[in-house]
Design a protein around this motif. Structure first.
Motif, short mmCIF file in Angstrom:
data_model
loop_
_atom_site.label_atom_id
_atom_site.label_comp_id
_atom_site.label_asym_id
_atom_site.label_seq_id
_atom_site.Cartn_x
_atom_site.Cartn_y
_atom_site.Cartn_z
N VAL A 136 -39.64 -24.58 -19.76
CA VAL A 136 -39.00 -24.29 -21.15
C VAL A 136 -38.27 -22.71 -21.13
O VAL A 136 -38.82 -21.89 -20.44
CB VAL A 136 -40.09 -23.96 -22.46
CG1 VAL A 136 -39.54 -23.83 -23.77
CG2 VAL A 136 -40.86 -25.25 -22.45
N GLU A 138 -36.57 -20.53 -23.87
CA GLU A 138 -36.64 -20.32 -25.30
C GLU A 138 -35.60 -19.65 -25.82
O GLU A 138 -34.87 -19.98 -26.91
CB GLU A 138 -37.83 -19.26 -26.01
CG GLU A 138 -39.35 -19.92 -25.77
CD GLU A 138 -39.58 -21.27 -26.64
OE1 GLU A 138 -38.72 -21.56 -27.05
OE2 GLU A 138 -40.73 -21.42 -26.63
N ARG A 141 -32.87 -22.42 -25.55
CA ARG A 141 -33.35 -23.61 -26.12
C ARG A 141 -32.95 -24.84 -25.40
O ARG A 141 -32.43 -25.79 -25.53
CB ARG A 141 -32.82 -23.58 -27.61
CG ARG A 141 -33.15 -22.62 -28.43
CD ARG A 141 -32.19 -22.61 -29.82
NE ARG A 141 -32.42 -24.02 -30.42
CZ ARG A 141 -33.47 -24.42 -31.27
NH1 ARG A 141 -34.20 -23.30 -31.68
NH2 ARG A 141 -33.57 -25.66 -31.86
N PHE A 142 -33.54 -24.81 -24.14
CA PHE A 142 -33.46 -25.97 -23.03
C PHE A 142 -34.89 -26.40 -22.45
O PHE A 142 -35.61 -25.43 -22.28
CB PHE A 142 -32.32 -26.10 -22.15
CG PHE A 142 -32.57 -25.05 -21.18
CD1 PHE A 142 -33.31 -25.13 -20.21
CD2 PHE A 142 -31.91 -23.85 -21.24
CE1 PHE A 142 -33.26 -24.40 -18.82
CE2 PHE A 142 -31.82 -22.87 -20.33
CZ PHE A 142 -32.78 -23.08 -19.09
N ARG A 195 -39.95 -28.72 -29.55
CA ARG A 195 -38.93 -28.38 -28.51
C ARG A 195 -38.62 -29.75 -27.81
O ARG A 195 -37.48 -30.14 -27.46
CB ARG A 195 -39.69 -27.61 -27.24
CG ARG A 195 -39.71 -26.29 -27.98
CD ARG A 195 -41.07 -25.57 -27.20
NE ARG A 195 -40.96 -24.25 -27.62
CZ ARG A 195 -41.46 -23.72 -28.88
NH1 ARG A 195 -41.89 -24.74 -29.71
NH2 ARG A 195 -41.61 -22.57 -29.22
N HIS A 198 -35.84 -30.88 -30.54
CA HIS A 198 -34.62 -30.03 -30.92
C HIS A 198 -33.84 -29.40 -29.68
O HIS A 198 -32.64 -28.80 -29.83
CB HIS A 198 -35.02 -28.90 -32.01
CG HIS A 198 -35.38 -29.51 -33.15
ND1 HIS A 198 -34.59 -30.04 -34.14
CD2 HIS A 198 -36.78 -29.66 -33.45
CE1 HIS A 198 -35.26 -30.44 -35.13
NE2 HIS A 198 -36.57 -30.13 -34.97
N TYR A 199 -34.61 -29.20 -28.62
CA TYR A 199 -34.09 -28.52 -27.19
C TYR A 199 -33.04 -29.46 -26.45
O TYR A 199 -33.56 -30.74 -26.39
CB TYR A 199 -35.04 -27.85 -26.67
CG TYR A 199 -35.64 -26.61 -26.99
CD1 TYR A 199 -35.64 -26.34 -28.40
CD2 TYR A 199 -36.31 -25.53 -26.47
CE1 TYR A 199 -35.96 -25.43 -29.07
CE2 TYR A 199 -37.14 -24.46 -26.70
CZ TYR A 199 -36.84 -24.15 -28.18
OH TYR A 199 -37.34 -23.10 -28.41
N TYR A 200 -32.20 -28.80 -25.72
CA TYR A 200 -31.50 -29.59 -24.70
C TYR A 200 -32.46 -30.03 -23.63
O TYR A 200 -32.97 -29.07 -23.09
CB TYR A 200 -30.20 -28.68 -24.34
CG TYR A 200 -29.20 -29.41 -23.24
CD1 TYR A 200 -28.37 -30.37 -23.85
CD2 TYR A 200 -29.30 -29.38 -22.07
CE1 TYR A 200 -27.53 -30.99 -23.08
CE2 TYR A 200 -28.51 -29.80 -21.31
CZ TYR A 200 -27.63 -30.76 -21.69
OH TYR A 200 -26.52 -31.23 -20.76
N LYS A 201 -32.26 -31.25 -23.05
CA LYS A 201 -33.02 -31.74 -22.03
C LYS A 201 -32.47 -32.22 -20.90
O LYS A 201 -31.41 -32.99 -21.26
CB LYS A 201 -34.11 -32.59 -22.60
CG LYS A 201 -34.84 -32.25 -23.84
CD LYS A 201 -35.90 -33.32 -24.57
CE LYS A 201 -34.98 -34.29 -25.17
NZ LYS A 201 -34.29 -33.61 -26.41
#
Length: 371
Positions: A136, A138, A141-142, A195, A198-201
């Motif tokens: 992660v 933060e 945000r990925f 996460r 909403h986070y880029y994966k």
């Protein structure tokens, strides 16, 4: 010696690229044969879908129409530059087609009812594995699912630079694979859900047998702890006359012995360096925004860095000078040193890595291996 387990992945499929050369027919029970026979129509349908999907993609994107006719050959410098430019364009077109085929394949396979649709539908062991392999960040945000032997050390280095734990990607010193890194497994369920939503994966993949060979050469040829823990045990199990030998260094494991060991291992309990990529990152349970490849590492890494908003000066590290690449010739040599029967039994363990991520099954026929 443990009983050898013949286990097919949840969905048996053919590789989306090329034709499967190796006809693997492991010995199975009558009931298993009936189940496999029932799966055959869906497997063939899947192969047709994937093959036609690639052609449809080319048509949809207008890629063939956009490609210009290469210029005539000439002796001038400009002519050579033009040829190089068009070569780069054709390579880029091919990589884009393969990425789209991979994405379509994953969407098609993962939409099946028997496949997991989120991390909470996984078994506790499967969920533990994937959450322990997703890192992660933060600030940007990925989420990055790391796969050992697919440039994961350099990506971990990148994450440490982005979090301020390292001054730069070229910082000296041994890489610590745990410290100064935040894993998804460190968080509470609600934090994990947020996460994942909403986070880029992203994750990176590599040709499965090439990755396996890279792990074998590195761990049993260079890492003493692996030689003692795994190498010595492999020799005791599979080398005649050594089952009770207490003085085994474990530094001379042969590749066929390593393959025999893998055949007796449960894929969900394997060491992460040879566990299938599918089991490590669960691409059906986690919807990745981008799946890059080791074969296009530089370009795909640059794409990810741009997507996550990394600082413009940050670049993906170059490979170390001591790095020994696995060439096609090297892979051919090692695979052909393994009895075909063992390879036919091994490939089903990694079939989802081949099929979902767009890799052809290796050609290890006797005729091919003679060359």
């Amino acid at each position: 010696m443990p009983v050898r387990k013949q286990e097919f992945a949840k969905k048996g499929v053919s590789g989306p690229r090329g034709t499967a050369i190796v006809n693997f027919r492991p010995l199975v029970s009558a009931s298993s044969q009936r189940r496999l026979s029932a799966l055959l129509p869906s497997v063939l349908t899947f192969a047709v879908i994937v093959a036609s999907g690639g052609l449809l993609l080319v048509i949809e994107k207008g890629m063939l129409n956009n490609m210009e006719t290469p210029p005539p050959r000439g002796n001038g410098k400009n002519a050579n530059l033009e040829q190089m430019r068009h070569l780069d364009q054709s390579v880029d077109v091919e990589s884009q087609v393969l990425k789209e085929i991979r994405n379509r394949t994953i969407r098609s396979m993962c939409s099946q009812k028997n496949m997991p649709h989120n991390v909470w539908s996984l078994t506790p062991l499967q969920r533990k594995t994937v959450l322990q392999h997703i890192l992660v960040n933060e600030e940007h945000r990925f989420l990055y699912c790391y796969v050992p032997k697919v440039a994961c050390s350099n990506w971990k280095r990148m994450l440490k630079v982005m979090s301020g734990a390292l001054p730069g990607v070229d910082a000296k010193g041994k890489m610590d694979h745990r410290s100064d890194l935040l894993f998804l497994s460190d968080l509470q369920p609600e934090q994990i859900r947020h996460r994942l939503r909403h986070y880029y994966k992203f994750m990176f993949v590599r040709e499965p047998m090439e990755r396996l060979l890279s792990a074998y050469r590195n761990k049993f040829g260079e890492i003493e702890s692996y030689q003692k823990k795994y190498g010595a045990e492999i020799i005791r199990r599979y080398r005649k006359g050594r089952s009770k030998d207490a003085n085994i260094a474990g530094d001379d494991v042969t590749f066929p012995e390593f393959v025999r060991y893998l055949l007796d291992e449960d894929v969900e309990r394997m060491n992460e360096h040879w566990m299938p990529m599918y089991n490590l990152c669960q691409p059906c349970a986690v919807t990745y925004d981008f799946i890059g490849s080791y074969e296009q590492l530089e370009a795909d890494s640059a794409h990810v860095l741009e997507k996550v908003g990394a600082p413009p000066h940050l670049r993906f590290p170059e490979r170390q000078s001591w790095y020994k690449p696995v060439t096609k010739e090297t892979l051919h040599y090692y695979l052909c040193s393994v009895p075909q029967k063992l390879l036919r039994e091994l490939l089903p363990k990694y079939i989802l890595d081949f099929s979902l991520f767009g890799y052809s099954l290796p050609n290890t026929t006797a005729g091919h291996c003679r060359h």
